[in-house]
Design an enzyme around this catalytic site. Structure first.
Site, PDB file in Angstrom:
ATOM      1  N   GLN A 106       0.958  -1.895  -0.255  1.00 55.08           N
ATOM      2  CA  GLN A 106       0.411  -0.368   0.193  1.00 55.08           C
ATOM      3  C   GLN A 106       0.772   0.846   0.675  1.00 55.08           C
ATOM      4  O   GLN A 106       1.679   0.753   0.810  1.00 55.08           O
ATOM      5  CB  GLN A 106      -1.075  -0.418   1.270  1.00 55.08           C
ATOM      6  CG  GLN A 106      -1.851  -0.985   1.147  1.00 55.08           C
ATOM      7  CD  GLN A 106      -2.771  -1.285   2.651  1.00 55.08           C
ATOM      8  OE1 GLN A 106      -3.259  -1.529   2.912  1.00 55.08           O
ATOM      9  NE2 GLN A 106      -3.105   0.390   3.276  1.00 55.08           N
ATOM     10  N   GLY A 132       4.599  22.003  16.179  1.00 54.57           N
ATOM     11  CA  GLY A 132       5.218  22.458  17.047  1.00 54.57           C
ATOM     12  C   GLY A 132       5.697  21.537  18.551  1.00 54.57           C
ATOM     13  O   GLY A 132       6.068  20.676  18.231  1.00 54.57           O
ATOM     14  N   GLY A 133       4.905  22.168  19.995  1.00 57.67           N
ATOM     15  CA  GLY A 133       5.253  21.362  20.679  1.00 57.67           C
ATOM     16  C   GLY A 133       5.847  22.266  21.168  1.00 57.67           C
ATOM     17  O   GLY A 133       7.219  22.955  20.923  1.00 57.67           O
ATOM     18  N   THR A 135       9.118  20.736  22.694  1.00 54.02           N
ATOM     19  CA  THR A 135       9.891  19.868  22.146  1.00 54.02           C
ATOM     20  C   THR A 135      10.526  20.265  20.286  1.00 54.02           C
ATOM     21  O   THR A 135      11.100  19.941  20.004  1.00 54.02           O
ATOM     22  CB  THR A 135      10.506  18.637  22.556  1.00 54.02           C
ATOM     23  OG1 THR A 135       9.319  18.278  22.133  1.00 54.02           O
ATOM     24  CG2 THR A 135      10.274  18.367  24.013  1.00 54.02           C
ATOM     25  N   GLU A 190       5.966  27.507  20.950  1.00 48.10           N
ATOM     26  CA  GLU A 190       6.248  27.973  21.987  1.00 48.10           C
ATOM     27  C   GLU A 190       7.881  27.815  22.275  1.00 48.10           C
ATOM     28  O   GLU A 190       8.281  27.314  22.698  1.00 48.10           O
ATOM     29  CB  GLU A 190       5.951  26.339  23.235  1.00 48.10           C
ATOM     30  CG  GLU A 190       4.060  26.417  23.355  1.00 48.10           C
ATOM     31  CD  GLU A 190       4.354  24.832  23.701  1.00 48.10           C
ATOM     32  OE1 GLU A 190       4.479  24.459  25.227  1.00 48.10           O
ATOM     33  OE2 GLU A 190       3.508  23.989  23.552  1.00 48.10           O
ATOM     34  N   TYR A 191       7.885  29.548  22.402  1.00 49.22           N
ATOM     35  CA  TYR A 191       7.238  30.448  22.420  1.00 49.22           C
ATOM     36  C   TYR A 191       7.810  31.504  21.753  1.00 49.22           C
ATOM     37  O   TYR A 191       8.248  31.910  21.312  1.00 49.22           O
ATOM     38  CB  TYR A 191       6.213  31.515  23.892  1.00 49.22           C
ATOM     39  CG  TYR A 191       5.624  29.970  25.327  1.00 49.22           C
ATOM     40  CD1 TYR A 191       4.808  30.041  24.913  1.00 49.22           C
ATOM     41  CD2 TYR A 191       6.970  29.369  25.099  1.00 49.22           C
ATOM     42  CE1 TYR A 191       4.335  28.838  25.962  1.00 49.22           C
ATOM     43  CE2 TYR A 191       6.333  28.922  26.715  1.00 49.22           C
ATOM     44  CZ  TYR A 191       4.741  28.793  26.777  1.00 49.22           C
ATOM     45  OH  TYR A 191       4.373  28.004  27.505  1.00 49.22           O
ATOM     46  N   MET A 259      -3.420  26.942  27.092  1.00 49.01           N
ATOM     47  CA  MET A 259      -2.822  25.957  28.202  1.00 49.01           C
ATOM     48  C   MET A 259      -3.242  26.142  29.113  1.00 49.01           C
ATOM     49  O   MET A 259      -2.088  26.845  30.343  1.00 49.01           O
ATOM     50  CB  MET A 259      -1.434  26.086  27.627  1.00 49.01           C
ATOM     51  CG  MET A 259      -1.204  25.983  26.776  1.00 49.01           C
ATOM     52  SD  MET A 259       0.600  25.337  25.744  1.00 49.01           S
ATOM     53  CE  MET A 259       0.793  26.857  24.907  1.00 49.01           C
TER      54      MET A 259
END
Length: 334
Positions: A106, A132-133, A135, A190-191, A259
């Site tokens: 597949q 993002g996040g 890390t 962040e950030y 958050m």
């Protein structure tokens, strides 16, 4: 006005959010995060969203996380953190949403094929790509820096996730193979300007550049379909919230994922609530860090001028702990 409700379950689990949204028609939006890395951490699969009873209630699922990172030309583009898990891994029948195993030949396997099957279980489900996040935000500033860098970044994100053009690798991928799975993006930088994980790039104009980036995302998504969505995760206090142009940003977003968690944690010497609804009069923190869901919502609505229907409150189902503290007041604020 409908009451704002949101639950965040740690790690391989879900962010559940209930809000009233003016842009899209559902009376209640129930939002959850699916972590790409969950398959390695605790063998958590897309199927578990069905077997644990969440699929029928979800309206939005955020696939976490995609990386802004430099390509071979040095341009910052959307990149998969784990391409193997995303679309190359062969799901067995026991792992699959519909109990049908992937074929090794597949061109789309792994999580992405399972997400497509999840949409069959829940046809009204929207799936967004979380970028993002904590890390994975290192190169966001570079991506947003100029009109040229913004264009290259946004084009790459839409090419991969909206148009579904995946790199050919591991006998998988190709033009359009992932088309129709994803319905937009959740921006989790962040950030801007200051803060974040070690090594995150910053620029004094990050806030304005982010607004321009959101504007471009919005216009490019709308060109494909007015049903495509754009949301953004933002801080729970003015300490980092002032790094954004929240009032200007809202015009491009369906909502903000607040958050409102990690208010206190082991990075501090005193204990405190992780995601408290109200501010305690006994909280010994400086005024800037007397944090609560109540204070965050007031900040966004009263100071930043965001209507309540564009605020999604986040709360955790995980806990952070301290050791060797006094048992006075059951350990709270010790």
């Amino acid at each position: 006005m409908k009451r704002l409700i949101s639950l965040l379950i740690s790690g391989i689990s879900l962010l559940i959010s209930a809000i009233s949204v003016p842009v899209h028609a559902a009376e209640i939006e129930v939002v959850a995060y699916f972590p790409e890395w969950g398959v390695d951490l605790q063998s958590y699969y897309v199927k578990n969203i069905v077997t644990r009873g969440s699929a029928q209630d979800l309206t939005v699922l955020n696939y976490a996380f995609v990386i802004p990172g430099p390509d071979s030309n040095g341009d910052v583009v959307c990149q998969l953190d784990d391409p193997y898990a995303a679309y190359q891994m062969v799901y067995t029948d026991e792992m699959s949403v519909d109990d049908m195993a992937d074929e090794a030949t597949q061109d789309l396997r792994g999580h992405f094929n399972q997400l497509r099957k999840l949409k069959i279980v829940n046809p009204s489900l929207k799936i967004l790509v979380a970028i993002g996040g904590w890390t994975r935000s290192t190169y966001f500033s570079d991506a947003a820096l100029t009109s040229d860098s913004r264009q290259k970044f946004v084009d790459s994100c839409l090419d991969m996730f909206i148009h579904g053009n995946l790199p050919v690798d591991g006998n998988a991928g190709g033009l359009g193979v992932a088309a129709g799975i994803f319905d937009g993006f959740d921006i989790d930088w962040e950030y801007p300007i200051t803060g974040g994980d070690s090594g995150v790039h910053h620029n004094s104009n990050d806030d304005a550049n982010l607004t321009a980036l959101l504007s471009l995302f919005r216009s490019e998504l709308d060109e494909v379909s007015l049903d495509h969505m754009l949301t953004m995760a933002t801080p729970g206090s003015a300490f980092r919230g002032d790094n954004y142009q929240i009032h200007e940003d809202q015009q491009y977003l369906d909502w903000f994922n607040l958050m409102t968690y990690d208010f206190h944690g082991p990075w501090e010497k005193k204990t405190g609530h992780l995601t408290n609804l109200l501010t305690s009069p006994f909280d010994p923190s400086p005024d800037t860090f007397k944090l609560s869901v109540d204070n965050t919502v007031r900040l966004y609505s009263d100071i930043y001028g965001v209507p309540e229907q564009k605020l999604v409150v986040g709360a955790t189902f995980y806990g952070l702990g301290w050791k060797n503290v006094s048992s006075t007041n059951n350990g709270l604020y010790q």
